[in-house]
Design a protein around this motif. Structure first.
Motif, PDB file in Angstrom:
ATOM      1  N   SER A 114       0.856  -1.187   0.000  1.00 18.22           N
ATOM      2  CA  SER A 114       0.000   0.000   0.000  1.00 18.22           C
ATOM      3  C   SER A 114       0.894   1.239   0.000  1.00 18.22           C
ATOM      4  O   SER A 114       2.123   1.141   0.008  1.00 18.22           O
ATOM      5  N   GLY A 115       0.272   2.409   0.002  1.00 13.28           N
ATOM      6  CA  GLY A 115       0.998   3.660   0.182  1.00 13.28           C
ATOM      7  C   GLY A 115       0.615   4.252   1.526  1.00 13.28           C
ATOM      8  O   GLY A 115      -0.474   3.971   2.037  1.00 13.28           O
ATOM      9  N   HIS A 116       1.486   5.057   2.122  1.00 11.83           N
ATOM     10  CA  HIS A 116       1.109   5.647   3.411  1.00 11.83           C
ATOM     11  C   HIS A 116       1.854   6.949   3.675  1.00 11.83           C
ATOM     12  O   HIS A 116       2.988   7.141   3.242  1.00 11.83           O
ATOM     13  N   VAL A 117       1.176   7.846   4.375  1.00 16.57           N
ATOM     14  CA  VAL A 117       1.731   9.151   4.737  1.00 16.57           C
ATOM     15  C   VAL A 117       1.205   9.537   6.111  1.00 16.57           C
ATOM     16  O   VAL A 117       0.166   9.049   6.559  1.00 16.57           O
ATOM     17  N   PHE A 118       1.923  10.430   6.778  1.00 12.15           N
ATOM     18  CA  PHE A 118       1.436  11.007   8.021  1.00 12.15           C
ATOM     19  C   PHE A 118       0.702  12.312   7.736  1.00 12.15           C
ATOM     20  O   PHE A 118       1.102  13.081   6.855  1.00 12.15           O
ATOM     21  N   LEU A 119      -0.366  12.562   8.504  1.00 11.26           N
ATOM     22  CA  LEU A 119      -1.057  13.843   8.452  1.00 11.26           C
ATOM     23  C   LEU A 119      -0.456  14.785   9.488  1.00 11.26           C
ATOM     24  O   LEU A 119       0.350  14.370  10.339  1.00 11.26           O
ATOM     25  N   ALA A 120      -0.847  16.037   9.447  1.00 15.62           N
ATOM     26  CA  ALA A 120      -0.254  17.041  10.332  1.00 15.62           C
ATOM     27  C   ALA A 120      -0.513  16.758  11.804  1.00 15.62           C
ATOM     28  O   ALA A 120       0.273  17.156  12.664  1.00 15.62           O
ATOM     29  N   ASP A 121      -1.621  16.077  12.129  1.00 15.26           N
ATOM     30  CA  ASP A 121      -1.947  15.806  13.521  1.00 15.26           C
ATOM     31  C   ASP A 121      -1.376  14.472  14.012  1.00 15.26           C
ATOM     32  O   ASP A 121      -1.711  14.017  15.103  1.00 15.26           O
ATOM     33  N   GLY A 122      -0.510  13.838  13.223  1.00 16.82           N
ATOM     34  CA  GLY A 122       0.136  12.607  13.653  1.00 16.82           C
ATOM     35  C   GLY A 122      -0.561  11.334  13.233  1.00 16.82           C
ATOM     36  O   GLY A 122      -0.033  10.241  13.471  1.00 16.82           O
ATOM     37  N   ARG A 123      -1.754  11.432  12.624  1.00 18.24           N
ATOM     38  CA  ARG A 123      -2.432  10.223  12.153  1.00 18.24           C
ATOM     39  C   ARG A 123      -1.726   9.668  10.922  1.00 18.24           C
ATOM     40  O   ARG A 123      -1.145  10.422  10.138  1.00 18.24           O
ATOM     41  N   TRP A 124      -1.827   8.365  10.748  1.00 16.20           N
ATOM     42  CA  TRP A 124      -1.148   7.659   9.665  1.00 16.20           C
ATOM     43  C   TRP A 124      -2.208   7.141   8.698  1.00 16.20           C
ATOM     44  O   TRP A 124      -3.056   6.334   9.071  1.00 16.20           O
ATOM     45  N   LEU A 125      -2.173   7.628   7.453  1.00 22.41           N
ATOM     46  CA  LEU A 125      -3.132   7.218   6.423  1.00 22.41           C
ATOM     47  C   LEU A 125      -2.524   6.125   5.566  1.00 22.41           C
ATOM     48  O   LEU A 125      -1.431   6.303   5.004  1.00 22.41           O
ATOM     49  N   ILE A 126      -3.215   4.982   5.451  1.00 28.19           N
ATOM     50  CA  ILE A 126      -2.771   3.852   4.641  1.00 28.19           C
ATOM     51  C   ILE A 126      -3.675   3.766   3.410  1.00 28.19           C
ATOM     52  O   ILE A 126      -4.904   3.707   3.538  1.00 28.19           O
ATOM     53  N   ALA A 188       2.439   8.545  -2.702  1.00 26.79           N
ATOM     54  CA  ALA A 188       1.551   9.454  -1.972  1.00 26.79           C
ATOM     55  C   ALA A 188       2.371  10.541  -1.285  1.00 26.79           C
ATOM     56  O   ALA A 188       3.550  10.334  -0.967  1.00 26.79           O
ATOM     57  N   ALA A 189       1.744  11.691  -1.063  1.00 24.89           N
ATOM     58  CA  ALA A 189       2.394  12.800  -0.358  1.00 24.89           C
ATOM     59  C   ALA A 189       1.338  13.644   0.332  1.00 24.89           C
ATOM     60  O   ALA A 189       0.231  13.827  -0.190  1.00 24.89           O
ATOM     61  N   THR A 190       1.695  14.169   1.516  1.00 27.83           N
ATOM     62  CA  THR A 190       0.811  15.071   2.252  1.00 27.83           C
ATOM     63  C   THR A 190       1.061  16.503   1.803  1.00 27.83           C
ATOM     64  O   THR A 190       2.217  16.952   1.731  1.00 27.83           O
ATOM     65  N   LEU A 191      -0.002  17.233   1.503  1.00 27.60           N
ATOM     66  CA  LEU A 191       0.100  18.605   1.028  1.00 27.60           C
ATOM     67  C   LEU A 191       0.120  19.578   2.208  1.00 27.60           C
ATOM     68  O   LEU A 191      -0.127  19.197   3.357  1.00 27.60           O
ATOM     69  N   TYR A 192       0.386  20.839   1.925  1.00 27.64           N
ATOM     70  CA  TYR A 192       0.500  21.841   2.989  1.00 27.64           C
ATOM     71  C   TYR A 192      -0.816  22.088   3.719  1.00 27.64           C
ATOM     72  O   TYR A 192      -0.822  22.543   4.868  1.00 27.64           O
ATOM     73  N   GLN A 195      -4.234  17.870   3.078  1.00 27.32           N
ATOM     74  CA  GLN A 195      -4.815  16.904   2.164  1.00 27.32           C
ATOM     75  C   GLN A 195      -3.699  15.980   1.651  1.00 27.32           C
ATOM     76  O   GLN A 195      -2.506  16.254   1.840  1.00 27.32           O
ATOM     77  N   VAL A 196      -4.091  14.902   0.998  1.00 26.38           N
ATOM     78  CA  VAL A 196      -3.124  13.898   0.533  1.00 26.38           C
ATOM     79  C   VAL A 196      -3.349  13.629  -0.945  1.00 26.38           C
ATOM     80  O   VAL A 196      -4.494  13.468  -1.384  1.00 26.38           O
ATOM     81  N   ILE A 197      -2.257  13.565  -1.702  1.00 25.16           N
ATOM     82  CA  ILE A 197      -2.344  13.207  -3.106  1.00 25.16           C
ATOM     83  C   ILE A 197      -1.846  11.775  -3.277  1.00 25.16           C
ATOM     84  O   ILE A 197      -0.837  11.386  -2.686  1.00 25.16           O
ATOM     85  N   ASN A 219      -3.823   5.558 -13.647  1.00 26.98           N
ATOM     86  CA  ASN A 219      -3.270   6.819 -14.157  1.00 26.98           C
ATOM     87  C   ASN A 219      -4.113   8.049 -13.826  1.00 26.98           C
ATOM     88  O   ASN A 219      -3.881   9.114 -14.382  1.00 26.98           O
ATOM     89  N   THR A 220      -5.080   7.913 -12.908  1.00 28.88           N
ATOM     90  CA  THR A 220      -5.904   9.057 -12.509  1.00 28.88           C
ATOM     91  C   THR A 220      -5.580   9.444 -11.069  1.00 28.88           C
ATOM     92  O   THR A 220      -5.935   8.722 -10.133  1.00 28.88           O
ATOM     93  N   PRO A 221      -4.881  10.565 -10.836  1.00 27.79           N
ATOM     94  CA  PRO A 221      -4.557  10.967  -9.461  1.00 27.79           C
ATOM     95  C   PRO A 221      -5.818  11.203  -8.641  1.00 27.79           C
ATOM     96  O   PRO A 221      -6.890  11.512  -9.174  1.00 27.79           O
ATOM     97  N   GLU A 222      -5.688  11.044  -7.322  1.00 24.52           N
ATOM     98  CA  GLU A 222      -6.787  11.298  -6.388  1.00 24.52           C
ATOM     99  C   GLU A 222      -6.272  12.117  -5.212  1.00 24.52           C
ATOM    100  O   GLU A 222      -5.124  11.969  -4.796  1.00 24.52           O
ATOM    101  N   ARG A 223      -7.152  12.968  -4.668  1.00 24.50           N
ATOM    102  CA  ARG A 223      -6.785  13.797  -3.514  1.00 24.50           C
ATOM    103  C   ARG A 223      -7.737  13.511  -2.368  1.00 24.50           C
ATOM    104  O   ARG A 223      -8.962  13.527  -2.540  1.00 24.50           O
ATOM    105  N   TYR A 224      -7.172  13.263  -1.180  1.00 25.64           N
ATOM    106  CA  TYR A 224      -7.979  12.931  -0.005  1.00 25.64           C
ATOM    107  C   TYR A 224      -8.069  14.128   0.938  1.00 25.64           C
ATOM    108  O   TYR A 224      -7.063  14.777   1.246  1.00 25.64           O
ATOM    109  N   SER A 225      -9.290  14.405   1.411  1.00 31.30           N
ATOM    110  CA  SER A 225      -9.523  15.456   2.394  1.00 31.30           C
ATOM    111  C   SER A 225      -9.858  14.822   3.739  1.00 31.30           C
ATOM    112  O   SER A 225     -10.919  14.208   3.884  1.00 31.30           O
ATOM    113  N   PRO A 226      -8.967  14.918   4.746  1.00 29.02           N
ATOM    114  CA  PRO A 226      -9.289  14.368   6.069  1.00 29.02           C
ATOM    115  C   PRO A 226     -10.502  15.044   6.699  1.00 29.02           C
ATOM    116  O   PRO A 226     -11.274  14.412   7.415  1.00 29.02           O
ATOM    117  N   ARG A 227     -10.674  16.323   6.434  1.00 29.65           N
ATOM    118  CA  ARG A 227     -11.798  17.062   7.025  1.00 29.65           C
ATOM    119  C   ARG A 227     -13.129  16.494   6.536  1.00 29.65           C
ATOM    120  O   ARG A 227     -14.079  16.328   7.302  1.00 29.65           O
TER     121      ARG A 227
END
Length: 467
Positions: A114-126, A188-192, A195-197, A219-227
């Protein structure tokens, strides 16, 4: 996490146990004895296996805000989920039940690759993972029909409470076909804005496409909004590649908010706007095709320095001649360049200098890069053991700290350091710990089968630990 056994340190340093320590080391200042022994250990035994059995082959791992390493695998068996306590050097598979007692205690989808990144509040998105074999369709990863391709399920882990929660699934393909979408081996990467791309990764093998157009890569990027707990498909421009080539995409967030693809997209390196979904300012990779595709290479964003306007540089280090990507002002000035030269004399057991496929690159607190593991061949799992690269390497990017900028007259230097005792092949990890050591684990070689899962955890103490 040093093992301060006087007998072990004495043995590895060629000293007689028990060690004789001067009185001023013990009393001036307090804890000087412990510091002295830790430095002595780093000098004489920089590598140490601290866990003989991790409970599961570590394929994915992250250092959480709690100081624990959370890790899981999924190779040839269900994904075991574990926590490694840095202080006690003990592992545990215990997690807390979330607010919904009917929900699984840990993820019940396969998070393998899978892919994974940390969010600003310390949560880990898989993000995503592997689907089970659906009994139909083409196996796009060459596993002989063992895989169903990309999983759409996503999970969130909150380290402070040790609770896993399933979040909104990834989208179906742009046409909304039922058996489509998903990401297996994504980037994957966390944006400023937190959100996550997510980009790339194999989709579900049952996607309804003709043989000529079936996607080997989502081949279609997606963006995730934690809010909003939602994924948005970005259809303005795809990351489509020629044929069925596997673009295992490494991406980095730039100071201007755009995403840089260190992996080639549509024959070029490109910048991507994660809100408009469009690419900008393309430039070419090296003519030899280094890091052009596949999972062999390792890349790391080098420190951003005020003296040169926080100009970003990316180190790419899988080939005999490592490369550095100077991104300039995010325009036509961006280019590839050599990143130092590895000395042939440092590698008497290899001819030529090993290429280090599937190695791990770890940015250290002194701005150097530690490269560990990997193999000197990109062939099948069965051929990798003979080419295992045990010695580590450290890349110094040549920073003038007084000026706060990179030395314009140097492309950096490489130094070979002590060999690890555990070979690390494909599916291995390396993490920088709070005390400056590097935590290494995983690897499914040689052979690649269930019987070849590497479960030892080994730490490396860089030279600064001995000072």
């Amino acid at each position: 996490m040093p093992n301060l056994s006087l007998r072990a340190i004495a043995s590895n340093c060629g000293l007689t146990a028990p060690l004789s320590v001067r009185q001023d080391i013990v009393t001036t200042p307090p804890n000087r004895l412990k510091e002295h022994l830790a430095a002595l250990q780093a000098q004489c035994m920089p590598w140490e296996v601290i866990v003989p059995d991790s409970g599961h082959m570590v394929i994915h791992a992250a250092l959480a805000e709690t100081g624990e390493v959370v890790y899981f695998g999924g190779w040839f068996q269900s994904s075991g989920f574990y926590r490694f306590d840095v202080r006690s050097e003990m592992t545990s598979s215990e997690f807390e039940q979330g607010p919904d007692p009917t929900a699984p205690l840990v993820p019940d989808t396969d998070l393998f690759c899978s892919g994974h990144v940390f969010l600003a509040d310390g949560r880990w998105l898989i993000i995503g993972g592997e689907l089970p074999n659906p009994g139909m369709g083409e196996d796009l990863h060459g596993h002989g029909g063992m895989s169903g391709g990309g999983e759409r399920a996503c999970w969130m882990y909150r380290p402070s409470s040790r609770i896993w929660t399933r979040v909104t699934d990834l989208n179906l393909d742009p046409d909304g076909n039922l058996f489509s979408g998903g990401r297996w081996y994504p980037g994957a990467a966390t944006l400023y804005d937190n959100q996550v791309i997510a980009v790339g990764g194999h989709p579900n093998v049952r996607e309804i496409y003709t043989t000529e157009t079936q996607r080997h890569n989502n081949n279609t990027p997606e963006r995730y909004s934690p809010r909003q707990n939602s994924w948005t498909l970005m259809t303005a421009e795809t990351t489509a590649v020629t044929g069925t080539r596997d673009e295992y995409q490494r991406i980095f967030l730039m100071p201007n908010g755009r995403i840089f693809f260190a992996t080639v997209v549509k024959e070029f390196n490109r910048f991507f706007n994660p809100y408009q979904g469009t690419f900008h300012n393309q430039f070419g990779p090296p003519s030899d095709g280094m890091y052009f595709q596949g999972s062999n290479g390792s890349a790391v964003l080098l420190p951003l320095l005020p003296g040169d306007g926080y100009r970003p540089r990316v180190l790419v280090c899988n080939a005999e001649q490592p490369q550095r990507i100077d991104l300039g002002d995010f325009d036509d000035s961006a280019h590839w360049e050599n990143a130092g030269t590895r000395d042939d004399d440092d590698w008497p057991e290899f001819d030529p200098v090993p290429e280090r496929h599937h190695a791990c690159a770890t940015l250290l607190p002194d701005a150097t890069v530690f490269v560990s593991g990997g193999t000197d061949t990109d062939g099948s799992d069965a051929t990798r053991q003979a080419g295992a690269v045990l010695p580590g390497e450290i890349y110094d990017p040549a920073i003038d700290w007084d000026a706060g900028q990179y030395d314009p007259d140097s492309q950096g230097e490489w130094t070979r350091v002590q060999p690890a005792s555990v070979a690390r092949h494909y599916h291995s990890v390396a993490l920088l710990m709070q005390n400056g050591t590097v935590w290494t684990a995983g690897s499914n070689g040689p052979g690649g089968g269930a019987e070849n899962q590497e479960r030892r955890i080994e730490v490396y103490r860089p030279p600064y630990c001995a000072r």
